[in-house]
Design an enzyme around this catalytic site. Structure first.
Site, PDB file in Angstrom:
ATOM      1  CE  LYS A  22     -27.682 112.426 -79.094  1.00 56.13           C
ATOM      2  NZ  LYS A  22     -26.967 113.367 -79.975  1.00 56.13           N
ATOM      3  CG  ASN A  23     -30.318 114.824 -81.618  1.00 54.76           C
ATOM      4  OD1 ASN A  23     -29.291 114.765 -80.933  1.00 54.76           O
ATOM      5  ND2 ASN A  23     -30.520 114.073 -82.689  1.00 54.76           N
ATOM      6  CB  CYS A 117     -17.967 112.756 -86.693  1.00 55.63           C
ATOM      7  SG  CYS A 117     -19.466 112.520 -87.598  1.00 55.63           S
ATOM      8  NE  ARG A 122     -22.598 115.005 -88.382  1.00 51.66           N
ATOM      9  CZ  ARG A 122     -23.114 114.581 -87.245  1.00 51.66           C
ATOM     10  NH1 ARG A 122     -22.535 113.635 -86.558  1.00 51.66           N
ATOM     11  NH2 ARG A 122     -24.228 115.107 -86.779  1.00 51.66           N
ATOM     12  CG  ASP A 125     -21.082 124.024 -96.261  1.00 55.71           C
ATOM     13  OD1 ASP A 125     -21.279 123.104 -95.441  1.00 55.71           O
ATOM     14  OD2 ASP A 125     -21.602 124.035 -97.388  1.00 55.71           O
ATOM     15  CG  LEU A 126     -25.245 124.270 -95.451  1.00 54.47           C
ATOM     16  CD1 LEU A 126     -26.238 123.118 -95.388  1.00 54.47           C
ATOM     17  CD2 LEU A 126     -25.502 125.128 -96.695  1.00 54.47           C
ATOM     18  CG  ASP A 305     -30.160 110.386 -85.679  1.00 55.94           C
ATOM     19  OD1 ASP A 305     -29.126 110.259 -86.343  1.00 55.94           O
ATOM     20  OD2 ASP A 305     -30.416 111.398 -84.997  1.00 55.94           O
ATOM     21  CB  VAL A 327     -29.326 112.210 -94.018  1.00 58.50           C
ATOM     22  CG1 VAL A 327     -28.959 113.410 -93.151  1.00 58.50           C
ATOM     23  CG2 VAL A 327     -30.826 112.214 -94.307  1.00 58.50           C
ATOM     24  NE  ARG A 397     -22.048 111.417 -78.637  1.00 64.59           N
ATOM     25  CZ  ARG A 397     -22.388 111.416 -79.922  1.00 64.59           C
ATOM     26  NH1 ARG A 397     -21.876 110.541 -80.742  1.00 64.59           N
ATOM     27  NH2 ARG A 397     -23.227 112.314 -80.392  1.00 64.59           N
TER      28      ARG A 397
HETATM   29  C1  UD1 Z   1     -28.498 116.469 -86.350  1.00 62.61           C
HETATM   30  C2  UD1 Z   1     -28.629 115.458 -85.240  1.00 62.61           C
HETATM   31  C3  UD1 Z   1     -28.203 114.080 -85.712  1.00 62.61           C
HETATM   32  C4  UD1 Z   1     -28.984 113.697 -86.960  1.00 62.61           C
HETATM   33  C5  UD1 Z   1     -28.891 114.781 -88.011  1.00 62.61           C
HETATM   34  C6  UD1 Z   1     -29.769 114.527 -89.221  1.00 62.61           C
HETATM   35  C7  UD1 Z   1     -28.211 116.809 -83.278  1.00 62.61           C
HETATM   36  C8  UD1 Z   1     -27.316 117.129 -82.140  1.00 62.61           C
HETATM   37  N1  UD1 Z   1     -27.785 115.877 -84.127  1.00 62.61           N
HETATM   38  O1  UD1 Z   1     -27.120 116.543 -86.696  1.00 62.61           O
HETATM   39  O2  UD1 Z   1     -28.462 113.144 -84.675  1.00 62.61           O
HETATM   40  O3  UD1 Z   1     -28.453 112.506 -87.503  1.00 62.61           O
HETATM   41  O4  UD1 Z   1     -29.289 116.050 -87.454  1.00 62.61           O
HETATM   42  O5  UD1 Z   1     -31.076 114.343 -88.857  1.00 62.61           O
HETATM   43  O6  UD1 Z   1     -29.303 117.331 -83.378  1.00 62.61           O
HETATM   44  N2  UD1 Z   1     -24.335 119.569 -93.882  1.00 62.61           N
HETATM   45  C9  UD1 Z   1     -23.594 120.337 -94.750  1.00 62.61           C
HETATM   46  N3  UD1 Z   1     -23.190 121.570 -94.338  1.00 62.61           N
HETATM   47  C10 UD1 Z   1     -23.503 122.070 -93.103  1.00 62.61           C
HETATM   48  C11 UD1 Z   1     -24.263 121.282 -92.239  1.00 62.61           C
HETATM   49  C12 UD1 Z   1     -24.671 120.033 -92.640  1.00 62.61           C
HETATM   50  O7  UD1 Z   1     -23.287 119.922 -95.867  1.00 62.61           O
HETATM   51  O8  UD1 Z   1     -23.104 123.205 -92.802  1.00 62.61           O
HETATM   52  C13 UD1 Z   1     -24.756 118.208 -94.298  1.00 62.61           C
HETATM   53  C14 UD1 Z   1     -24.143 117.140 -93.404  1.00 62.61           C
HETATM   54  O9  UD1 Z   1     -22.845 116.806 -93.815  1.00 62.61           O
HETATM   55  C15 UD1 Z   1     -25.110 116.006 -93.568  1.00 62.61           C
HETATM   56  C16 UD1 Z   1     -26.453 116.725 -93.745  1.00 62.61           C
HETATM   57  O10 UD1 Z   1     -26.139 118.066 -94.080  1.00 62.61           O
HETATM   58  O11 UD1 Z   1     -24.816 115.263 -94.719  1.00 62.61           O
HETATM   59  C17 UD1 Z   1     -27.326 116.705 -92.507  1.00 62.61           C
HETATM   60  O12 UD1 Z   1     -26.646 117.272 -91.430  1.00 62.61           O
HETATM   61  P1  UD1 Z   1     -27.377 118.120 -90.302  1.00 62.61           P
HETATM   62  O13 UD1 Z   1     -28.844 118.111 -90.551  1.00 62.61           O
HETATM   63  O14 UD1 Z   1     -26.691 119.425 -90.166  1.00 62.61           O
HETATM   64  O15 UD1 Z   1     -27.069 117.248 -89.027  1.00 62.61           O
HETATM   65  P2  UD1 Z   1     -26.592 117.730 -87.609  1.00 62.61           P
HETATM   66  O16 UD1 Z   1     -27.308 118.984 -87.217  1.00 62.61           O
HETATM   67  O17 UD1 Z   1     -25.116 117.708 -87.541  1.00 62.61           O
END
Ligand code: UD1
Length: 416
Positions: A22-23, A117, A122, A125-126, A305, A327, A397
């Protein structure tokens, strides 16, 4: 509203085929927006999240056809809209992954702000920091984020945290930018490598995916291609834990063993026997597992996950385990549900102390998110009596044919 009922099950036996990830498929579908030609995607798990991502692309003007044999065709030649509406983004956060490719292809993108969520705040910003570094102007208002740039220009982007989504979104935007983009402290997950493979098959130039530095040399345009997505390492891990919790003996087919190293290591430490076999992995648990400590980390660390599923297993392990979630900031929602089944778990901030007990008891419980829901099925397999899980849309999902796959292994999992 359907429910999943799980009854105390015998040790699981047999073979289960793991679906496409899925991811991996979600960013790959989003990346199809970068090309003006047809892309054929293979081993697609037709899950609710894939449905939502397809709807997002269709709303942008893409043409999507579901082909037989887990294949789909995406044709983004005629995209004519740059806005992903609230209605769709609300249903799936990962819809936000279209921002990068839309911006690159159309010079403009407008997307509903993804809210919080079930597993934490989540932020995004990055992602936005990356687009700004490439020269995009970002504005926010009325619940929407708008990004625009006549022409994106490659630059260096340092991520404060190796975010999977931000790495993917920036990679996609950079694929059609002018010059070189370097993402530092990039996420190293296998899904990032799969996306890079897909972009390169379309004629792009991404190097270093799977390491902490990803370099993207932008190209003028991308063409169509055929791509098979990687197997789902989280689905594989879930069935491996199912074998462990029921003291079963199963084979998981269609796996990339390298992607499962941390899960294999932890299960082995807990006493599970795991062997490479011709078509995958044999997972054999002759006795009750031993408690092990777990700390979730970005890849190649233990995946967040798989945290909930391992917690279900540790609930019935011999001894006490400490599970630390690093995480996400709020990913222990399943603890209260496991407690309803008799689990002895204490939480202190981001740590959970799980005192294993000999047996859980079935109870009515609620799937609070996707992996939490999977953990409750695992707990239910090993619990005395009947477990009834509500809010199973979360589970749908991310898991293809979950009850059929469990039934084929002898698991008593039904949908009512
Ligand atoms: C993806 C996966 C999800 C998995 C996660 C971590 C998909 C569709 N989903 O989610 O199943 O649990 O990776 O392996 O691939 N963060 C920030 N700022 C940002 C983006 C992220 O602070 O702009 C933080 C998030 O709040 C979180 C951490 O970074 O604490 C990891 O998030 P991220 O790796 O971005 O996860 P997703 O891509 O949302």
């Amino acid at each position: 509203m359907s429910k999943i009922v799980v009854e105390s099950s015998p040790p699981l036996r047999g073979t289960v085929r793991i679906s496409g990830a899925k991811n991996a498929v979600l960013p790959v579908i989003a990346a199809s927006l970068l090309s003006g030609q047809k892309c054929i995607l293979e081993d697609i798990p037709f899950l609710n999240d894939v449905e939502v991502m397809s709807e997002v692309l269709v709303s942008l003007g893409a043409d999507i056809k579901k082909l037989s044999n887990m294949r789909m065709e995406v044709n983004s030649r005629n995209i004519d809209n740059y806005e992903a509406p609230y209605e769709l983004v609300r249903r799936m956060r990962a819809s936000f992954l279209v921002l990068g490719p839309l911006l690159a292809r159309m010079g403009k993108a407008r997307i509903s702000f993804p809210g919080g969520c079930a597993i934490g705040t989540r932020p995004i910003d990055l992602h936005l920091k990356g687009f700004s570094a490439l020269g995009a102007e970002i504005t926010m208002g009325h619940g929407y984020i708008e990004a625009s740039a006549k022409k994106l220009k490659g630059d260096r982007v340092y991520l404060d945290f190796p975010s999977v989504g931000a790495t993917e979104n920036i990679m996609m935007a950079a694929a059609l930018a002018e010059g070189r983009t370097v993402i530092e402290n990039a996420a190293e997950e296998p899904e990032i490598v799969d996306l890079a493979t897909f972009i390169n098959k379309m004629g792009g130039c991404v190097k270093g995916a799977g390491t902490d530095t990803v370099k993207i040399d932008g190209v003028k345009e991308l063409k169509g291609c055929t791509h098979t997505v990687i197997p789902d390492r989280v689905e594989a891990g879930t069935y491996m834990v199912a074998a462990a919790i029921t003291r079963g003996d199963i084979i998981v087919e269609n796996v990339v063993i390298n992607h499962l190293m941390s899960v294999i290591a932890k299960l082995k430490e807990a006493g599970v026997i795991i062997q490479e076999v011709e078509n995958g992995l044999r997972v054999y648990a002759p006795e009750r597992v031993k408690a092990v400590d777990i700390k979730t980390l970005p890849y190649a660390g233990f995946p967040t996950d798989m945290q909930a599923q391992m917690m279900a297993l540790m609930s019935v392990a011999r001894g006490t385990s400490v599970i630390i979630e690093t995480v996400f900031d709020n990913r222990f929602m399943h603890v209260n549900e496991l407690r309803r089944m008799g689990a002895n778990i204490k939480i202190d901030g981001r740590s959970a102390v799980v005192q294993g007990i000999p047996e859980l008891t079935g109870a009515p419980v609620k799937a609070t998110d996707l992996r939490a829901g999977a953990a409750l099925i695992l707990a239910g397999l090993a619990a005395r009596g009947r477990t009834e899980i509500t809010d199973v849309y979360h589970i749908d999902r991310g898991y293809t044919d979950i009850e059929k796959k469990f039934q084929s292994l002898g698991g008593k999992v039904y949908r009512i």
